[in-house]
Design an enzyme around this catalytic site. Sequence first.
Site, short mmCIF file in Angstrom:
data_model
loop_
_atom_site.label_atom_id
_atom_site.label_comp_id
_atom_site.label_asym_id
_atom_site.label_seq_id
_atom_site.Cartn_x
_atom_site.Cartn_y
_atom_site.Cartn_z
N GLU A 116 47.80 22.01 93.13
CA GLU A 116 46.87 21.39 91.97
C GLU A 116 47.81 21.00 90.78
O GLU A 116 48.10 21.87 89.71
CB GLU A 116 45.51 22.18 91.45
CG GLU A 116 44.76 22.93 92.19
CD GLU A 116 43.42 23.35 91.75
OE1 GLU A 116 42.39 22.76 91.92
OE2 GLU A 116 43.18 23.96 90.81
N TRP A 132 33.80 26.89 90.56
CA TRP A 132 32.61 26.61 89.44
C TRP A 132 33.40 26.60 88.02
O TRP A 132 32.55 26.19 87.00
CB TRP A 132 31.50 27.32 89.68
CG TRP A 132 30.59 26.57 90.73
CD1 TRP A 132 30.87 25.91 91.71
CD2 TRP A 132 29.14 26.90 90.66
NE1 TRP A 132 29.90 25.38 92.61
CE2 TRP A 132 28.73 26.00 91.94
CE3 TRP A 132 28.17 27.13 89.79
CZ2 TRP A 132 27.43 25.83 92.32
CZ3 TRP A 132 26.82 26.96 90.44
CH2 TRP A 132 26.40 26.26 91.40
N LYS A 133 34.34 27.22 87.82
CA LYS A 133 35.00 27.75 86.64
C LYS A 133 34.05 28.35 85.72
O LYS A 133 33.10 29.06 86.22
CB LYS A 133 35.77 26.59 86.02
CG LYS A 133 36.55 25.83 86.92
CD LYS A 133 37.30 24.57 86.45
CE LYS A 133 38.26 23.93 87.30
NZ LYS A 133 39.06 22.96 86.67
N GLY A 187 36.75 21.18 91.51
CA GLY A 187 36.06 21.85 90.42
C GLY A 187 34.87 21.03 90.18
O GLY A 187 33.74 21.58 90.59
N GLY A 237 40.38 17.53 86.36
CA GLY A 237 39.50 17.24 85.41
C GLY A 237 39.88 15.93 84.67
O GLY A 237 39.18 15.52 83.74
N SER A 251 40.54 16.50 90.79
CA SER A 251 39.89 15.19 90.65
C SER A 251 39.38 14.66 92.15
O SER A 251 39.55 13.45 92.25
CB SER A 251 40.61 13.96 90.05
OG SER A 251 40.59 14.47 88.47
P1 13P Z 1 38.45 19.03 89.15
O1 13P Z 1 37.77 18.84 90.66
O2 13P Z 1 37.36 19.03 88.26
O3 13P Z 1 39.48 18.07 88.48
O4 13P Z 1 39.09 20.55 88.95
C1 13P Z 1 40.12 20.66 89.86
C2 13P Z 1 40.50 22.35 90.00
O5 13P Z 1 40.98 22.71 88.90
C3 13P Z 1 39.78 23.20 91.09
O6 13P Z 1 40.37 24.47 90.75
#
Ligand code: 13P
Length: 247
Positions: free
Chosen positions: A165, A13-14, A231, A171, A210
Amino acid sequence: MTTTRRKLVAGNWKMNGLTASMAELVEMCDANPTNCDVIVCPPFPLLGRFVGSAGNSHIEIGAQDCHTAESGAHTGDVSAALIKDVGATAVIVGHSERRTDHGEQSGLIKAKAEAALANGLTAIVCIGETEAERDAGNAEALVTAQMRASLPAGATAANTVVAYEPVWAIGTGRTPTTEQIASMHAALRTALKADLGEEGHGIRILYGGSVKPGNAAEIFAIPDVDGGLIGGASLKATDFLGIVSAA
Ligand code: 13P
């Protein structure tokens, strides 16, 4: 080699979510997916509440970082011991946003992962190349070296997960080609097996960057992709459950 790897979908969830977002977790837990392992990693202030809310569902709760020390004078940091104490079972270490925002390097990340293991947590160790590194043509050697430098001593299939990643895919809505993902994961698997034998065969390698409900099935079907680290699409129950069902 007889080990089969069960797929894992982890949501990061950051720095997103407020207490009102608990409703999304409740919806995920009500669906209670059992087709793969599922971990949701909220921001620290919500960690204990998420553990309580996940209750007896199959969804496990993880943190997004930990300190290397058990306790002490480290204002603003959180120990693996406390993460374990509140009932979480995993912790992400070495996310590219930690590496970039906080200057974290692989030696520190290895020590954090070792603190996680010492406290009985699963370490989700993140690695990945920048776009410039990809363009320079040496992404696989570089990411393999990053993995070797970041993995904890004592890594096993049960206590450690690798998350590949690519920084440029996080993102951005951009993903590597199927061939690029397959090639990177194969290189990482080869290194894991060379270093750790059967345990290296069993350690799960997630893809992150993504991943959406619309591309998850294709990505998860790539050999040596053992699930995903998600994310943005992990914040909404419908999106996340769509990805989970693709695993
Ligand atoms: P996104 O899925 O938003 O690209 O983020 C990936 C991520 O950094 C998961 O840790």
